[in-house]
Design a protein around this motif. Structure first.
Motif, PDB file in Angstrom:
ATOM      1  N   GLU A  38    -104.567 -48.638  32.088  1.00 36.14           N
ATOM      2  CA  GLU A  38    -103.726 -48.754  33.265  1.00 36.14           C
ATOM      3  C   GLU A  38    -104.590 -48.470  34.486  1.00 36.14           C
ATOM      4  O   GLU A  38    -105.553 -47.704  34.408  1.00 36.14           O
ATOM      5  CB  GLU A  38    -102.573 -47.754  33.211  1.00 36.14           C
ATOM      6  CG  GLU A  38    -101.629 -48.009  32.064  1.00 36.14           C
ATOM      7  CD  GLU A  38    -100.536 -46.954  31.967  1.00 36.14           C
ATOM      8  OE1 GLU A  38     -99.423 -47.325  31.585  1.00 36.14           O
ATOM      9  OE2 GLU A  38    -100.802 -45.771  32.268  1.00 36.14           O
TER      10      GLU A  38
ATOM     11  N   TRP B 296     -99.048 -46.491  38.430  1.00 41.48           N
ATOM     12  CA  TRP B 296     -99.965 -47.063  37.448  1.00 41.48           C
ATOM     13  C   TRP B 296     -99.425 -48.421  37.014  1.00 41.48           C
ATOM     14  O   TRP B 296     -98.230 -48.617  36.881  1.00 41.48           O
ATOM     15  CB  TRP B 296    -100.086 -46.145  36.235  1.00 41.48           C
ATOM     16  CG  TRP B 296    -100.763 -44.855  36.569  1.00 41.48           C
ATOM     17  CD1 TRP B 296    -100.169 -43.689  36.936  1.00 41.48           C
ATOM     18  CD2 TRP B 296    -102.166 -44.610  36.586  1.00 41.48           C
ATOM     19  NE1 TRP B 296    -101.109 -42.726  37.185  1.00 41.48           N
ATOM     20  CE2 TRP B 296    -102.352 -43.264  36.980  1.00 41.48           C
ATOM     21  CE3 TRP B 296    -103.289 -45.388  36.315  1.00 41.48           C
ATOM     22  CZ2 TRP B 296    -103.616 -42.689  37.093  1.00 41.48           C
ATOM     23  CZ3 TRP B 296    -104.539 -44.807  36.431  1.00 41.48           C
ATOM     24  CH2 TRP B 296    -104.702 -43.476  36.816  1.00 41.48           C
ATOM     25  N   ARG B 297    -100.332 -49.364  36.770  1.00 45.44           N
ATOM     26  CA  ARG B 297     -99.915 -50.692  36.318  1.00 45.44           C
ATOM     27  C   ARG B 297    -100.803 -51.159  35.168  1.00 45.44           C
ATOM     28  O   ARG B 297    -101.961 -50.788  35.078  1.00 45.44           O
ATOM     29  CB  ARG B 297     -99.941 -51.685  37.472  1.00 45.44           C
ATOM     30  CG  ARG B 297    -101.310 -51.940  38.054  1.00 45.44           C
ATOM     31  CD  ARG B 297    -101.259 -52.788  39.319  1.00 45.44           C
ATOM     32  NE  ARG B 297    -102.580 -53.076  39.832  1.00 45.44           N
ATOM     33  CZ  ARG B 297    -103.319 -52.279  40.556  1.00 45.44           C
ATOM     34  NH1 ARG B 297    -102.875 -51.074  40.873  1.00 45.44           N
ATOM     35  NH2 ARG B 297    -104.513 -52.620  40.971  1.00 45.44           N
TER      36      ARG B 297
ATOM     37  N   ALA C 286    -104.571 -47.702  38.869  1.00 48.39           N
ATOM     38  CA  ALA C 286    -103.794 -47.276  40.029  1.00 48.39           C
ATOM     39  C   ALA C 286    -104.675 -47.279  41.269  1.00 48.39           C
ATOM     40  O   ALA C 286    -105.843 -46.903  41.211  1.00 48.39           O
ATOM     41  CB  ALA C 286    -103.226 -45.877  39.820  1.00 48.39           C
TER      42      ALA C 286
ATOM     43  N   VAL D 142     -98.292 -41.630  42.070  1.00 47.03           N
ATOM     44  CA  VAL D 142     -99.232 -42.715  41.776  1.00 47.03           C
ATOM     45  C   VAL D 142     -98.513 -43.780  40.953  1.00 47.03           C
ATOM     46  O   VAL D 142     -97.836 -43.470  39.984  1.00 47.03           O
ATOM     47  CB  VAL D 142    -100.461 -42.173  41.006  1.00 47.03           C
ATOM     48  CG1 VAL D 142    -101.386 -43.293  40.611  1.00 47.03           C
ATOM     49  CG2 VAL D 142    -101.192 -41.140  41.846  1.00 47.03           C
TER      50      VAL D 142
END
Length: 62
Positions: free
Chosen positions: A20, A6-7, A22, A4
């Motif tokens: 975050e 995540w940002r 995703a 995954v």
């Protein structure tokens, strides 16, 4: 299962005090950036879109 990605928001502070997000297979994951192993919320894409729309409109401003 693929890893995954995540940002964080580009508006996040340098201290990492944010959430975050995703893109999951059929949902959106949201987690605390300070506790990434503490679990995450899973929202339907429509629920996430509604939340973002309301946040942009200032609904959650204090």
């Amino acid at each position: 299962m693929a890893p995954v990605a995540w940002r964080m928001s580009s508006h996040s502070g340098a201290d990492g005090n944010c959430v975050e997000v995703a893109d999951l297979d059929v949902s959106v994951g949201v987690r605390d950036s300070k506790a990434p192993h503490g679990g995450h919320l899973t929202l339907a894409p429509r629920e996430w879109a509604t939340f973002i729309s309301q946040a942009r409109a200032g609904r959650y401003d204090s």
